[in-house]
Structures are given as structure tokens and as C-alpha cells.
Motif scaffolding. Structure first.
Motif, short mmCIF file in Angstrom:
data_model
loop_
_atom_site.label_atom_id
_atom_site.label_comp_id
_atom_site.label_asym_id
_atom_site.label_seq_id
_atom_site.Cartn_x
_atom_site.Cartn_y
_atom_site.Cartn_z
N LEU A 361 -47.75 -36.60 26.19
CA LEU A 361 -46.46 -36.02 25.87
C LEU A 361 -46.17 -36.26 24.38
CD1 LEU A 361 -44.39 -34.67 27.82
CD2 LEU A 361 -43.09 -36.80 27.71
N PRO A 362 -45.67 -35.28 23.65
CA PRO A 362 -45.37 -35.49 22.22
C PRO A 362 -44.41 -36.66 22.01
CG PRO A 362 -45.33 -33.15 22.73
CD PRO A 362 -45.45 -33.87 24.04
N THR A 363 -44.55 -37.33 20.87
CA THR A 363 -43.69 -38.47 20.54
C THR A 363 -42.22 -38.04 20.54
OG1 THR A 363 -45.42 -39.43 19.18
CG2 THR A 363 -43.18 -40.22 18.81
N GLY A 364 -41.40 -38.86 21.18
CA GLY A 364 -39.96 -38.58 21.24
C GLY A 364 -39.52 -37.83 22.48
N GLN A 365 -40.48 -37.34 23.28
CA GLN A 365 -40.12 -36.65 24.51
C GLN A 365 -40.11 -37.62 25.69
OE1 GLN A 365 -42.21 -33.03 25.43
NE2 GLN A 365 -42.06 -32.22 23.34
N THR A 366 -39.16 -37.42 26.60
CA THR A 366 -39.05 -38.24 27.80
C THR A 366 -38.78 -37.34 29.00
OG1 THR A 366 -38.14 -40.11 26.54
CG2 THR A 366 -37.84 -40.15 28.94
N VAL A 367 -39.63 -37.41 30.01
CA VAL A 367 -39.46 -36.60 31.21
C VAL A 367 -38.25 -37.09 32.00
CG1 VAL A 367 -40.50 -35.93 33.41
CG2 VAL A 367 -41.91 -36.05 31.34
N THR A 368 -37.37 -36.16 32.37
CA THR A 368 -36.19 -36.51 33.16
C THR A 368 -36.23 -35.94 34.58
OG1 THR A 368 -35.00 -34.60 32.26
CG2 THR A 368 -34.74 -36.71 31.11
N GLY A 369 -37.16 -35.04 34.84
CA GLY A 369 -37.29 -34.46 36.17
C GLY A 369 -38.43 -33.46 36.18
N GLY A 370 -38.82 -33.02 37.37
CA GLY A 370 -39.93 -32.08 37.43
C GLY A 370 -40.00 -31.37 38.75
N TRP A 371 -40.92 -30.41 38.86
CA TRP A 371 -41.09 -29.65 40.08
C TRP A 371 -42.58 -29.43 40.36
CZ3 TRP A 371 -38.56 -28.13 35.70
CH2 TRP A 371 -39.18 -27.17 34.89
N ASN A 372 -42.90 -29.31 41.63
CA ASN A 372 -44.25 -29.05 42.13
C ASN A 372 -45.24 -30.16 41.82
OD1 ASN A 372 -43.29 -26.63 43.08
ND2 ASN A 372 -44.08 -25.42 41.37
N ALA A 373 -44.77 -31.35 41.38
CA ALA A 373 -45.61 -32.52 41.13
C ALA A 373 -44.70 -33.70 40.90
CB ALA A 373 -46.53 -32.30 39.93
N SER A 374 -45.26 -34.91 41.02
CA SER A 374 -44.54 -36.12 40.63
C SER A 374 -45.10 -36.58 39.28
CB SER A 374 -44.70 -37.22 41.68
OG SER A 374 -46.06 -37.57 41.86
N TYR A 375 -44.24 -37.17 38.44
CA TYR A 375 -44.62 -37.49 37.07
C TYR A 375 -44.39 -38.97 36.78
CZ TYR A 375 -44.46 -32.42 36.57
OH TYR A 375 -44.67 -31.08 36.75
N ALA A 376 -45.40 -39.64 36.21
CA ALA A 376 -45.27 -41.04 35.83
C ALA A 376 -46.35 -41.39 34.81
CB ALA A 376 -45.39 -41.95 37.05
N PRO A 377 -46.02 -42.22 33.80
CA PRO A 377 -44.66 -42.63 33.43
C PRO A 377 -43.92 -41.47 32.81
CG PRO A 377 -46.23 -43.39 31.79
CD PRO A 377 -47.05 -42.75 32.88
N THR A 378 -42.77 -41.74 32.21
CA THR A 378 -41.93 -40.65 31.70
C THR A 378 -42.20 -40.35 30.23
OG1 THR A 378 -40.17 -42.23 31.22
CG2 THR A 378 -40.12 -41.10 33.36
N SER A 379 -43.07 -41.10 29.57
CA SER A 379 -43.41 -40.84 28.18
C SER A 379 -44.83 -41.30 27.91
CB SER A 379 -42.44 -41.57 27.24
OG SER A 379 -42.51 -42.97 27.44
N GLY A 380 -45.34 -40.97 26.72
CA GLY A 380 -46.71 -41.35 26.40
C GLY A 380 -47.71 -40.48 27.13
N ARG A 381 -48.72 -41.13 27.74
CA ARG A 381 -49.69 -40.37 28.54
C ARG A 381 -49.17 -40.30 29.96
NH1 ARG A 381 -54.09 -37.69 27.83
NH2 ARG A 381 -55.60 -37.36 29.50
N VAL A 382 -48.79 -39.11 30.36
CA VAL A 382 -48.13 -38.87 31.65
C VAL A 382 -49.16 -38.34 32.64
CG1 VAL A 382 -46.33 -37.55 32.82
CG2 VAL A 382 -45.95 -38.41 30.50
N THR A 383 -49.01 -38.71 33.90
CA THR A 383 -49.86 -38.17 34.96
C THR A 383 -48.98 -37.41 35.96
OG1 THR A 383 -51.49 -39.93 34.77
CG2 THR A 383 -51.44 -38.70 36.85
N ALA A 384 -49.31 -36.13 36.16
CA ALA A 384 -48.66 -35.32 37.18
C ALA A 384 -49.54 -35.34 38.43
CB ALA A 384 -48.47 -33.88 36.70
N THR A 385 -48.97 -35.73 39.55
CA THR A 385 -49.73 -35.85 40.81
C THR A 385 -49.26 -34.81 41.80
OG1 THR A 385 -49.99 -38.23 40.44
CG2 THR A 385 -50.39 -37.41 42.68
N HIS A 386 -50.20 -34.18 42.47
CA HIS A 386 -49.89 -33.11 43.43
C HIS A 386 -48.89 -33.57 44.48
CE1 HIS A 386 -51.98 -34.93 46.87
NE2 HIS A 386 -52.87 -35.36 45.98
#
Length: 427
Positions: A361-386
Motif C-alpha cells: 500500500l502506498p505510504t500514508g494510506q490506511t485501509v478502513t474497509g473492504g469488499w469481497n476479501a478480508s484485509y490485514a494489516p491496514t497499512s504497509g504490505r497488506v494481504t487480501a484473503t478470499h
């Protein structure tokens, strides 16, 4: 006092350099150490280097090898035998570099309140992120993760085993201290109660500290190997007994060893086995040694304790490929927010059952929600899981996922996509 501190610092530096001279020569064909600049949540601001041997199984074990104060990951790579052993036995080695200043330069944070809490922040969270990255990028087996280190790294070894007993299977601590030995930053060497020679708690007190760090955890605890020189005055030899008391209490074992022997001259070993005969705690007293471990052959003894001495039989792979993929991104940004839609296409010839998509994820961005996957962590190198309804991706098929995020000016798309550890093309 200032003169004494300067002398101690000089002594520590000389001993560190002495340890660096003990590494076995590397074979000419060996893979190179690689720096990873974005590996996920990094509250400790640490640097990560990883050594990936040319020959390894599809899901290699992971060893986290940590330097002493004033050292670095590349320095510990060059000055220890772990990379040469990785070439022989096919495991990954992560070399973290501490960035927090303490009494003897940059040391791993084992003193702050944040570092003493699971997922509380600081260096432990950064190290756990490195382990997760090694799994995502190189197929590292998250069920075979081990920790080792010298001095400050040995302290962090016992620290990580206490905070993440579900992640680490075993650890080898060279010249370390028990978990929670340091009260705060002022207690860190030189001086302080922990390494001042007067630390003495009961086994129950030590064991309670570990149990409280992972409250509610009821699974198996990581096995522990401890090393200390009898003439170590920088991190007093008496702290070996305190560590023994901590870990035997965690395992519910007597402080009286099950057996003792001398596997090599000057190596006095004591072992504590459970009723099934499994050695859970092992302690080496190195006669006449100062603050200078590990020396020749000790890394091999640690790797044997981990159970990693079976050579790989698979051909070289760099890195393992489990799928072929393409990802396209569409960003819609406003003020301090954005949404990003990602289309994942399986460009391989085989279906994928169960997928994870990792991206930076670009520097300064923070995930606050998502769809069709779960996301963790919310910044840095993020993993979206089915999720349950899109876990399967047929050959040639595509799926769409997305997330909402805040930003501080950089509203760009993610980079460095990998699907099940396989690098994806973009566009």
C-alpha cells in the motif's frame, strides 16, 4: 561513570567483531542476501534482510537470526554460520536490523511497555511482519518458525517466544535474559537491575510473566535452548539460571535437570524433558567464555535443536511459483479518502483453490474497509484473503475485490502484487 561506559562499549564492540570472525566460508554458488524495503506493519522502523538458499523445499522453515547491540542484520549474516547452514538444509533466514538506540548503539527493544504486549507495537510487531512476508513471498512454512540471536538478539529471542508462542516453535538464545527482565529503557545496559548482577525472581514470578504475555493461550509452548559463557560479565552468567527458572516453570518442570553431559570440551549441557521424554528446555554453560557467543559449531547445535537437519531434495527455485496472475487497479480518490477496485486474473493453466493477494500500500494510506476479501494489516504490505464465496479461481477467470482507505496526499494504486506467493503482472 562515563569512562566506565566508554570502556564497556569498547569491550562490547571488540567482542562483537571477534564473533564476526567465526563465520564459516560461504560456497561460491550461494544465493545472496536481499533487503526487503516493504514487508508490512513496521512500528519499530526496522530493516529486513532475508537469505533464500538456492535449493530448498516448496515450503521451507523460517529462522529469524538477530544481532547484538551495535550490530546489523547484514553483519550477523556475515559473522555467523546460519546462512551456510541454510544452504545445507534448505531453510530461510530472516536477518532483522534493530534501529532503536540504547546503551550500546542500536538494540532490539525488549524494555518498552509496547514491546512487552502481544501486538502492542515496536520491534516485536515488525519481526512478526517479517515472518508473515517470508510466508507470502517465498512460501515459508508458518508452522515451522524459529528464533535465535546473540546478546540483544538473544534477549529478543526469549521475548518473541513469550509474546508469540503460536508462531514460534523453538528458539535458541545466546547470552540473553528472561522475558520482562528490563523494567524500562533506563534499566537497559550498561547498569540497571536486570544486568547489574542482582536480578533474582522466583520461578513462579518468571513463569507468570510469560503466561500473562499471552493470556488465554493454551497451545504448545516453543521449546527453548539457552547459551551463556561462565565468564560473561556484560550480561552476567547468573541470568542463565533466571532464564532456566522462567522456562522450566512455563513447562511445569522441576528446576532439577533430567540429564546433563558435555557434548564438546567446555560445553556443559543440562536438559529438562517432559514426561513423554521430549526435551523442552536445554541450557549450555560454556566454560571460560565471555560475551562472545555463538562461536564455531553453536549455530549447528541450535539448528539441530530446531530439528532442521534434513537436507532438501527439491531442485533450486527462485522464488517458488504456485500460480500465474495479473492484477489491474482502478482508484477513485477525493480529499483524504479513496476507493480502489482490484481485478485479479488467473493467467495460469490450473485452477487456484484458496488464494491470498499481497500488495504494498502506498505510504500514508490506511485501509478502513473492504469488499469481497478480508484485509490485514491496514497499512504497509497488506494481504487480501478470499472469502467463502470466491475462494476458487478457475484458469483464465477473473474476480474483483476492493477496499476503501484514507490517505495523506498519495492516492496511488498498490504495487508489488503477489498471488499465493507468485509475483503478478499488472495492467
Amino acid at each position: 561513570m562515563k569512562i566506565r561506559r566508554r570502556l564497556l562499549y569498547a569491550l562490547a564492540s571488540m567482542l562483537t567483531l571477534a564473533g564476526l570472525a567465526l563465520a564459516a566460508p560461504r560456497p561460491a554458488f550461494a544465493a545472496a542476501l536481499t533487503e526487503v524495503t516493504s514487508f508490512g506493519s513496521n512500528p519499530g522502523g526496522m530493516r529486513m534482510h532475508i537469505y533464500v538458499p538456492d535449493t530448498r523445499p516448496a515450503n521451507p522453515a523460517i529462522v529469524v537470526a538477530m544481532h547484538g547491540c551495535g550490530g546489523s542484520g547484514p553483519g550477523f549474516y556475515s559473522g555467523s554460520e546460519f546462512a551456510a547452514l541454510a544452504d545445507r538444509y534448505g531453510f530461510l533466514v530472516i536477518y532483522p536490523s534493530a534501529m532503536q538506540e540504547a546503551g550500546f548503539g542500536k538494540c532490539f527493544d525488549t524494555w518498552s511497555a509496547a514491546a512487552k504486549q502481544r501486538n502492542g507495537g515496536s520491534d516485536p510487531v515488525s519481526i512478526a511482519s517479517m515472518v508473515a512476508y517470508a510466508g507470502q513471498r517465498y512460501g515459508g512454512d508458518q508452522n515451522r518458525v524459529y528464533a535465535t540471536g546473540s546478546s540483544s538478539g538473544g534477549m529478543m529471542t526469549q521475548h518473541m517466544l513469550s509474546l508469540y508462542p503460536d508462531l514460534f516453535k523453538a528458539g535458541a538464545s545466546f547470552m540473553g535474559v528472561p522475558f520482562t527482565c528490563f523494567a524500562n529503557a533506563a534499566d537497559y545496559p550498561p547498569g540497571g537491575q536486570c544486568t547489574g548482577g542482582s536480578m533474582n525472581r522466583t520461578p513462579q514470578q518468571w513463569g507468570d510473566a510469560v503466561r500473562q504475555a499471552s493470556a488465554g493461550y493454551t497451545g504448545a509452548r516453543p521449546r527453548v535452548q539457552l547459551w551463556h559463557g561462565t565468564n560473561d560479565t556484560l550480561v552476567p552468567y547468573s541470568l542463565l539460571q533466571e532464564s532456566i527458572e522462567q522456562w522450566t516453570n512455563v513447562f511445569g518442570l522441576s528446576t532439577t535437570p533430567s540429564s546433563s553431559d558435555t557434548p564438546q570440551p567446555s560445553w556443559n549441557r543440562r536438559r529438562w524433558a517432559d514426561p513423554a521424554g521430549t526435551v523442552q528446555v536445554e541450557a549450555y554453560s560454556i566454560q571460560g567464555a565471555g560475551h562472545s557467543l555463538p562461536s564455531t559449531g553453536m549455530a549447528a547445535a541450535a539448528i539441530a535443536f530446531f530439528g532442521l537437519t534434513t537436507p532438501p531434495t527439491t531442485p533450486p527455485t527462485t522464488p517458488p511459483t504456485t500460480s500465474a496472475c495479473r492484477v489491474t487497479a482502478a482508484v477513485n480518490a477525493w480529499n483524504t479518502g479513496l476507493t480502489t477496485n482490484l481485478t485479479i486474473t488467473n493467467t495460469g493453466n490450473a485452477p487456484i483453490t484458496g488464494w491470498t493477494l499481497a500488495f504494498d500500500l502506498p505510504t500514508g494510506q490506511t485501509v478502513t474497509g473492504g469488499w469481497n476479501a478480508s484485509y490485514a494489516p491496514t497499512s504497509g504490505r497488506v494481504t487480501a484473503t478470499h472469502v467463502s464465496y470466491n475462494a476458487n479461481l478457475a484458469a483464465g477467470a477473473s474476480i474483483s475485490i476492493g477496499y476503501q482507505a484514507t490517505h495523506t496526499g498519495n492516492s496511488g494504486a498498490p504495487t508489488a502484487y503477489s498471488l499465493n506467493s507468485s509475483t503478478c503482472t499488472t495492467g
